[in-house]
Design an enzyme around this catalytic site. Structure first.
Site: not given
Length: 484
Positions: A72, A148, A172
Site C-alpha cells: 500500500k 482505504s 481498511s
C-alpha cells in the site's frame, strides 16, 4: 492455472522443487498487468525491472523467498515513491528508508512489488479519494473495491498480486477484502510495528496482509509481527507460528453472536450468507453463544471523533516547508501554509482535518475528544466481558455489497456507516479477519460476501484456526473475479 492465479503456498512448493523461478512469477504477474491496471487502477506505480533484478538474488531457502508482495502506498519502501494517494507527496518524494514491516518481509525473502492505490492518507471506505484515479472492483468495474486499501484488494482479487500489505484504521483491510473476495486480517494493535507507516490515526492504525487464502495470510503474518524499539506502541509479545493452528477442528471453540450485529439495514443476501456460515461453523464443532455488545451503536460516532483528531495532529507536518508539495507565489508564511494545504489535500482529508481541529480546540476538547475516549473504553469493555463467555465474535464484514462509484458523492456521512462492523475492533485494539463466505446476486451482478471474526488481544492463532477451518470446508475462497 497460471502462476499469478496460484497461492503463495502453492508457489513455494514449485520454487522449492525448481519447477519455476521468482522471475517466472514476476513475469507472469506482469503479463496483462498493464491492461488490468488500466481497468482497475489498483497500482499507482510498479517497477517490473527492479523486481526482476531482486528476483535474481532471491534466497529460496527463506519462507517467502522469491515471492513478490504489493505494498500500500502509505508504507515506506526505500528507493520507491510513497504518495499516500495524495498530491502532497506525488511530486519528487522517494522513501529514504524501509518500514519495519517491509524490512521483516525482506528478511523472510519477499520482494516488495508495486505501490497499491489507496484513499488519500487512508481516509475513506471506497478508494475513490485517491488523488490520482479511483480503484475499481474486479468483480464489477463500475463498483468500488472498498477502502482505504482498495488498490491492494483489487490487485489480489484480479490476480495481479499474490498478496498485498494494507493498513487498517477502521476496517481498511477487512472491508476491501470482503468487497473483492479476499482474506484480510488486522492483527492486534501493536503486533506489527507502525514504523514507516505514514500515520493517519496513531492509536488505531495497524498494518496487515490481504491474501487469497487464510494459509497465505498466516504465512505473511509470520513475517510482519515482532517488537520494534522504534515504535513506542509496539508490543513485547512472543510471535507464534501462525500456521501452527491451521488444519485443526473447531471442537470446544465458543463463537459469540451479538444481537447488535444483526439489525435492520443489512442486505438480505449478506445476512443469509452469514447465517449459513454460522451454521457451518457450528457443524465443524464450534458452539454458538448469544452475547451482547451494547455499545456497538456508538462505535462509528466515537471513531469519527478520535480518528480525525489524531489525523489533524499527524497531518500538521505537511506544510510545504520540509517536504512535499509547496505552493508557488506566496510571500507571507500564513498565506504559504493556507495555499499549500489547500492545494495539496483533497476534500475528504480537509473535512477530517477540520473536524479533528474542531474537537481538539479550546472549549470543545472535553465535550468531544475526552467524551469519545470514555466511549471507546465502553466499547473495549463490552469485548472484555464478551470474551469471558466466548473465544470469537462473528458478524458480517460489511452491511451492504460493493456499491457503485460515486454512489455517496453527495452524502459522505452515509459512507461512514460502511465500517459499522469493523470499527469496534480498531477501537478495542483487537485482531479481526474477513474471509469469503458467499456470493450474492445484486443489481444483476455476482458479488462476494465477507464473514468477520474478532478475537481476544494477541489471539490471532485462534482467529486463523477458525477462519481456515471454515474456508477449507467451503468453496468460496476458490471463486475468483472474471478475467479483465
Amino acid at each position: 492455472m497460471s502462476l499469478s492465479e496460484s497461492t503463495i503456498a502453492q508457489l513455494r512448493q514449485q520454487l522449492k522443487s525448481g519447477d519455476i523461478t521468482p522471475a517466472d512469477i514476476i513475469e507472469d504477474l506482469h503479463q496483462g498487468m498493464e491492461k488490468a491496471n488500466e481497468a482497475l487502477g489498483a497500482y499507482i506505480s510498479y517497477d517490473v525491472e527492479a523486481a526482476l533484478k531482486e528476483a535474481e538474488t532471491a534466497d529460496l531457502s527463506l519462507p517467502l523467498g522469491g515471492i513478490p508482495i504489493a505494498v500500500k502506498d502509505n508504507i515506506n519502501v526505500k528507493g520507491q515513491p510513497c504518495t499516500c494517494g495524495s498530491k502532497f507527496l506525488a511530486e519528487n518524494y522517494t522513501a529514504p528508508y524501509n518500514a519495519a514491516s517491509v524490512d521483516l518481509l525482506r528478511k523472510g525473502g519477499a520482494i516488495p512489488f508495486g505501490r497499491a492505490n489507496m484513499d488519500e492518507f487512508a481516509m475513506g471506505s471506497s478508494t475513490e479519494n485517491s488523488a490520482f484515479f479511483p480503484a475499481r472492483n474486479p468483480w464489477d468495474t463500475s463498483r468500488v473495491p472498498g477502502g482505504s486499501s482498495g488498490g491492494s484488494a483489487a490487485a489480489v482479487g484480479a490476480n495481479i498480486a499474490l498478496a498485498a500489505l494494507g493498513s487498517d484504521t477502521g476496517g481498511s483491510i477487512r472491508q476491501p477484502a470482503a468487497f473483492c473476495g479476499n482474506v484480510g486480517i488486522k492483527p492486534t494493535y501493536g503486533r506489527v510495528s507502525r514504523y514507516g507507516l505514514v500515520a493517519f490515526a496513531s492509536s488505531l492504525d495497524q498494518i496487515g496482509p490481504i491474501t487469497k487464502t487464510v494459509e497465505d495470510a498466516a504465512l505473511v503474518l509470520n513475517h510482519l509481527c515482532g517488537h520494534d524499539v522504534r515504535d513506542s506502541t509496539s508490543l513485547k509479545a512472543d510471535v507464534p507460528d501462525f500456521t501452527s493452528a491451521l488444519g485443526q477442528d473447531l471442537k470446544g471453540l465458543r463463537i459469540g453472536i451479538a444481537k447488535e450485529h444483526f439489525v435492520d439495514g443489512i442486505h438480505p443476501g449478506i445476512r443469509e450468507a452469514v447465517d449459513k456460515a454460522v451454521k457451518q461453523l457450528e457443524s465443524l464443532g464450534a458452539t454458538i453463544v448469544d452475547i451482547s455488545l451494547p455499545h456497538t451503536d456508538i462505535g462509528i460516532a466515537t471513531y469519527y471523533i478520535v480518528a480525525p483528531a489524531e489525523a489533524s495532529a499527524n497531518l500538521a507536518r505537511f506544510d510545504g516547508v520540509r517536504y512535499g508539495h509547496r505552493a508557488e507565489g506566496t510571500t507571507e508564511l500564513f498565506d504559504h501554509y493556507v495555499k499549500t494545504r489547500a492545494e495539496g489535500f483533497g476534500p475528504e482529508v480537509k473535512r477530517r482535518i477540520l473536524l479533528g481541529t474542531y474537537v481538539l480546540s479550546s472549549g470543545y476538547y472535553d465535550a468531544y475528544y475526552v467524551k469519545a475516549q470514555k466511549a471507546r473504553t465502553l466499547v473495549r469493555r463490552d469485548f472484555t466481558e464478551a470474551f469471558e463467555k466466548v473465544d470469537l465474535v462473528v458478524s458480517p464484514t460489511t452491511p451492504v455489497p460493493p456499491f457503485k462509484l460515486g454512489a455517496f458523492r453527495d452524502d459522505p456521512l452515509s459512507l461512514y456507516l460502511e465500517d459499522l462492523f469493523t470499527i469496534p475492533a480498531n477501537l478495542a485494539g483487537l485482531p479481526a479477519i474477513s474471509v469469503p463466505c458467499g456470493m450474492i446476486q445484486h443489481e444483476g451482478v455476482e458479488l462476494p460476501v465477507g464473514l468477520h471474526l474478532t478475537a481476544k488481544p494477541l489471539d490471532e492463532v485462534t482467529l486463523l484456526r477458525a477462519a481456515h477451518a471454515y474456508e477449507q470446508s467451503t468453496e468460496w475462497h476458490k471463486h475468483r473475479a472474471p478475467k479483465l
